[in-house]
Design a protein around this motif. Structure first.
Motif, PDB file in Angstrom:
ATOM      1  N   ALA A  15      57.201  45.888 -42.238  1.00  0.00           N
ATOM      2  CA  ALA A  15      56.437  47.133 -42.342  1.00  0.00           C
ATOM      3  C   ALA A  15      54.962  46.928 -41.990  1.00  0.00           C
ATOM      4  O   ALA A  15      54.194  47.882 -41.976  1.00  0.00           O
ATOM      5  CB  ALA A  15      56.554  47.695 -43.755  1.00  0.00           C
ATOM      6  N   GLY A  16      54.575  45.687 -41.729  1.00  0.00           N
ATOM      7  CA  GLY A  16      53.181  45.401 -41.399  1.00  0.00           C
ATOM      8  C   GLY A  16      52.262  45.433 -42.607  1.00  0.00           C
ATOM      9  O   GLY A  16      51.066  45.657 -42.485  1.00  0.00           O
ATOM     10  N   LYS A  17      52.812  45.184 -43.782  1.00  0.00           N
ATOM     11  CA  LYS A  17      52.049  45.252 -45.034  1.00  0.00           C
ATOM     12  C   LYS A  17      51.857  43.873 -45.663  1.00  0.00           C
ATOM     13  O   LYS A  17      51.662  43.750 -46.865  1.00  0.00           O
ATOM     14  CB  LYS A  17      52.758  46.168 -46.044  1.00  0.00           C
ATOM     15  N   LEU A  18      51.878  42.831 -44.833  1.00  0.00           N
ATOM     16  CA  LEU A  18      51.771  41.467 -45.323  1.00  0.00           C
ATOM     17  C   LEU A  18      50.877  40.671 -44.381  1.00  0.00           C
ATOM     18  O   LEU A  18      50.973  40.830 -43.159  1.00  0.00           O
ATOM     19  CB  LEU A  18      53.178  40.852 -45.358  1.00  0.00           C
ATOM     20  N   VAL A  19      50.016  39.841 -44.944  1.00  0.00           N
ATOM     21  CA  VAL A  19      49.200  38.929 -44.134  1.00  0.00           C
ATOM     22  C   VAL A  19      49.456  37.511 -44.630  1.00  0.00           C
ATOM     23  O   VAL A  19      49.836  37.302 -45.787  1.00  0.00           O
ATOM     24  CB  VAL A  19      47.691  39.279 -44.218  1.00  0.00           C
ATOM     25  N   SER A  20      49.267  36.528 -43.752  1.00  0.00           N
ATOM     26  CA  SER A  20      49.480  35.141 -44.160  1.00  0.00           C
ATOM     27  C   SER A  20      48.428  34.241 -43.546  1.00  0.00           C
ATOM     28  O   SER A  20      47.814  34.575 -42.537  1.00  0.00           O
ATOM     29  CB  SER A  20      50.891  34.676 -43.764  1.00  0.00           C
ATOM     30  N   GLY A  21      48.223  33.115 -44.203  1.00  0.00           N
ATOM     31  CA  GLY A  21      47.223  32.155 -43.752  1.00  0.00           C
ATOM     32  C   GLY A  21      45.943  32.266 -44.571  1.00  0.00           C
ATOM     33  O   GLY A  21      45.544  33.356 -44.968  1.00  0.00           O
ATOM     34  N   ASP A  22      45.323  31.123 -44.824  1.00  0.00           N
ATOM     35  CA  ASP A  22      44.125  31.060 -45.674  1.00  0.00           C
ATOM     36  C   ASP A  22      43.046  32.065 -45.287  1.00  0.00           C
ATOM     37  O   ASP A  22      42.628  32.883 -46.103  1.00  0.00           O
ATOM     38  CB  ASP A  22      43.503  29.659 -45.609  1.00  0.00           C
ATOM     39  N   ALA A  34      43.982  43.233 -50.122  1.00  0.00           N
ATOM     40  CA  ALA A  34      45.077  42.506 -50.769  1.00  0.00           C
ATOM     41  C   ALA A  34      45.363  43.108 -52.136  1.00  0.00           C
ATOM     42  O   ALA A  34      44.458  43.291 -52.943  1.00  0.00           O
ATOM     43  CB  ALA A  34      44.731  41.031 -50.906  1.00  0.00           C
ATOM     44  N   ARG A  35      46.618  43.450 -52.381  1.00  0.00           N
ATOM     45  CA  ARG A  35      47.045  44.007 -53.666  1.00  0.00           C
ATOM     46  C   ARG A  35      47.777  42.977 -54.512  1.00  0.00           C
ATOM     47  O   ARG A  35      47.902  43.129 -55.715  1.00  0.00           O
ATOM     48  CB  ARG A  35      47.970  45.207 -53.435  1.00  0.00           C
ATOM     49  N   LEU A  36      48.274  41.920 -53.845  1.00  0.00           N
ATOM     50  CA  LEU A  36      48.966  40.823 -54.517  1.00  0.00           C
ATOM     51  C   LEU A  36      48.888  39.614 -53.600  1.00  0.00           C
ATOM     52  O   LEU A  36      49.096  39.746 -52.392  1.00  0.00           O
ATOM     53  CB  LEU A  36      50.436  41.187 -54.775  1.00  0.00           C
ATOM     54  N   VAL A  37      48.579  38.455 -54.159  1.00  0.00           N
ATOM     55  CA  VAL A  37      48.539  37.215 -53.387  1.00  0.00           C
ATOM     56  C   VAL A  37      49.580  36.269 -53.960  1.00  0.00           C
ATOM     57  O   VAL A  37      49.694  36.126 -55.177  1.00  0.00           O
ATOM     58  CB  VAL A  37      47.132  36.570 -53.431  1.00  0.00           C
ATOM     59  N   ILE A  38      50.360  35.665 -53.065  1.00  0.00           N
ATOM     60  CA  ILE A  38      51.380  34.698 -53.470  1.00  0.00           C
ATOM     61  C   ILE A  38      51.042  33.358 -52.831  1.00  0.00           C
ATOM     62  O   ILE A  38      50.866  33.274 -51.614  1.00  0.00           O
ATOM     63  CB  ILE A  38      52.785  35.147 -53.033  1.00  0.00           C
ATOM     64  N   GLU A  70      60.595  28.618 -48.519  1.00  0.00           N
ATOM     65  CA  GLU A  70      61.160  29.898 -48.954  1.00  0.00           C
ATOM     66  C   GLU A  70      60.281  31.066 -48.511  1.00  0.00           C
ATOM     67  O   GLU A  70      60.785  32.086 -48.035  1.00  0.00           O
ATOM     68  CB  GLU A  70      61.304  29.930 -50.478  1.00  0.00           C
ATOM     69  N   LEU A  71      58.974  30.924 -48.670  1.00  0.00           N
ATOM     70  CA  LEU A  71      58.065  31.996 -48.262  1.00  0.00           C
ATOM     71  C   LEU A  71      58.134  32.233 -46.761  1.00  0.00           C
ATOM     72  O   LEU A  71      58.215  33.364 -46.299  1.00  0.00           O
ATOM     73  CB  LEU A  71      56.628  31.686 -48.697  1.00  0.00           C
ATOM     74  N   GLY A  72      58.103  31.151 -45.987  1.00  0.00           N
ATOM     75  CA  GLY A  72      58.170  31.280 -44.534  1.00  0.00           C
ATOM     76  C   GLY A  72      59.477  31.889 -44.063  1.00  0.00           C
ATOM     77  O   GLY A  72      59.499  32.787 -43.227  1.00  0.00           O
ATOM     78  N   GLU A  73      60.571  31.398 -44.629  1.00  0.00           N
ATOM     79  CA  GLU A  73      61.890  31.907 -44.244  1.00  0.00           C
ATOM     80  C   GLU A  73      62.033  33.395 -44.581  1.00  0.00           C
ATOM     81  O   GLU A  73      62.620  34.157 -43.826  1.00  0.00           O
ATOM     82  CB  GLU A  73      62.972  31.104 -44.956  1.00  0.00           C
ATOM     83  N   SER A  74      61.457  33.811 -45.692  1.00  0.00           N
ATOM     84  CA  SER A  74      61.591  35.209 -46.114  1.00  0.00           C
ATOM     85  C   SER A  74      60.912  36.176 -45.148  1.00  0.00           C
ATOM     86  O   SER A  74      61.317  37.323 -45.034  1.00  0.00           O
ATOM     87  CB  SER A  74      61.025  35.405 -47.517  1.00  0.00           C
ATOM     88  N   ILE A  75      59.882  35.707 -44.439  1.00  0.00           N
ATOM     89  CA  ILE A  75      59.178  36.585 -43.499  1.00  0.00           C
ATOM     90  C   ILE A  75      59.472  36.245 -42.038  1.00  0.00           C
ATOM     91  O   ILE A  75      58.862  36.798 -41.136  1.00  0.00           O
ATOM     92  CB  ILE A  75      57.655  36.598 -43.756  1.00  0.00           C
ATOM     93  N   GLY A  76      60.406  35.320 -41.820  1.00  0.00           N
ATOM     94  CA  GLY A  76      60.828  34.993 -40.467  1.00  0.00           C
ATOM     95  C   GLY A  76      59.853  34.117 -39.702  1.00  0.00           C
ATOM     96  O   GLY A  76      59.768  34.180 -38.480  1.00  0.00           O
ATOM     97  N   LYS A  77      59.106  33.283 -40.410  1.00  0.00           N
ATOM     98  CA  LYS A  77      58.151  32.372 -39.774  1.00  0.00           C
ATOM     99  C   LYS A  77      58.336  30.990 -40.373  1.00  0.00           C
ATOM    100  O   LYS A  77      59.013  30.824 -41.376  1.00  0.00           O
ATOM    101  CB  LYS A  77      56.721  32.853 -40.003  1.00  0.00           C
ATOM    102  N   LEU A  78      57.699  30.009 -39.744  1.00  0.00           N
ATOM    103  CA  LEU A  78      57.745  28.666 -40.309  1.00  0.00           C
ATOM    104  C   LEU A  78      57.020  28.667 -41.644  1.00  0.00           C
ATOM    105  O   LEU A  78      56.334  29.615 -41.992  1.00  0.00           O
ATOM    106  CB  LEU A  78      57.101  27.664 -39.352  1.00  0.00           C
ATOM    107  N   ASP A  79      57.141  27.565 -42.372  1.00  0.00           N
ATOM    108  CA  ASP A  79      56.607  27.496 -43.734  1.00  0.00           C
ATOM    109  C   ASP A  79      55.223  28.135 -43.883  1.00  0.00           C
ATOM    110  O   ASP A  79      54.354  27.953 -43.056  1.00  0.00           O
ATOM    111  CB  ASP A  79      56.609  26.059 -44.256  1.00  0.00           C
ATOM    112  N   VAL A  81      52.151  28.998 -46.859  1.00  0.00           N
ATOM    113  CA  VAL A  81      51.625  28.614 -48.155  1.00  0.00           C
ATOM    114  C   VAL A  81      50.995  29.809 -48.868  1.00  0.00           C
ATOM    115  O   VAL A  81      51.086  29.929 -50.078  1.00  0.00           O
ATOM    116  CB  VAL A  81      50.600  27.469 -48.006  1.00  0.00           C
ATOM    117  N   ILE A  82      50.379  30.708 -48.108  1.00  0.00           N
ATOM    118  CA  ILE A  82      49.654  31.840 -48.685  1.00  0.00           C
ATOM    119  C   ILE A  82      50.139  33.138 -48.052  1.00  0.00           C
ATOM    120  O   ILE A  82      50.172  33.272 -46.831  1.00  0.00           O
ATOM    121  CB  ILE A  82      48.135  31.743 -48.404  1.00  0.00           C
ATOM    122  N   LEU A  83      50.490  34.122 -48.900  1.00  0.00           N
ATOM    123  CA  LEU A  83      50.836  35.455 -48.427  1.00  0.00           C
ATOM    124  C   LEU A  83      50.023  36.477 -49.202  1.00  0.00           C
ATOM    125  O   LEU A  83      49.816  36.329 -50.408  1.00  0.00           O
ATOM    126  CB  LEU A  83      52.327  35.746 -48.643  1.00  0.00           C
ATOM    127  N   GLY A  84      49.586  37.502 -48.515  1.00  0.00           N
ATOM    128  CA  GLY A  84      48.879  38.599 -49.161  1.00  0.00           C
ATOM    129  C   GLY A  84      49.595  39.905 -48.881  1.00  0.00           C
ATOM    130  O   GLY A  84      49.837  40.247 -47.718  1.00  0.00           O
TER     131      GLY A  84
END
Length: 114
Positions: A15-22, A34-38, A70-79, A81-84
């Motif tokens: 949906a385009g509602k996620l960002v990744s990378g430091d 950011a509404r939630l950081v994992i 697990e995080l990378g696989e869930s969004i269809g990318k390689l590993d 560490v940080i998701l927003g």
């Protein structure tokens, strides 16, 4: 519950509602997007501390859990560490599901219950 939250991350990504990378997640935190950081549970202690501090300063909920694979696989990318999560609805849905999970090692709440 774990698979449900990971599936929700995939939906947020599509949906385009996620960002990744430091840098990108830091920018989203600073810009109040950011509404939630994992953060992956297998991230370095320095990374965990850095995001705990930043999220606390900007009053953004933080969750530390899952593995980078697990995080990378869930969004269809390689590993990853940080998701927003940038959507309030997705963030609320995931946050509620994460509270009951034993695999999550840390959940930082907001002061105002955003």
């Amino acid at each position: 519950m774990k698979n449900k939250v990971l599936s929700q991350l995939g939906l947020a990504q599509r949906a385009g509602k996620l960002v990744s990378g430091d840098d990108i997640v830091f920018k989203a935190i600073r810009n109040s997007q950011a509404r939630l950081v994992i953060v992956a549970g297998d991230a370095s202690e320095n990374t965990k501390k850095k995001f705990k501090d930043k999220c606390s300063t900007y009053n953004v909920p933080l969750v530390i859990g899952f593995t980078r694979d697990e995080l990378g696989e869930s969004i269809g990318k390689l590993d990853r560490v940080i998701l927003g999560v940038t959507d309030k609805g997705f963030a609320s849905l995931m946050h509620n599901g994460l509270i009951t999970m034993s695999e999550v090692e840390y959940i930082g709440e907001t002061r105002e219950g955003q």
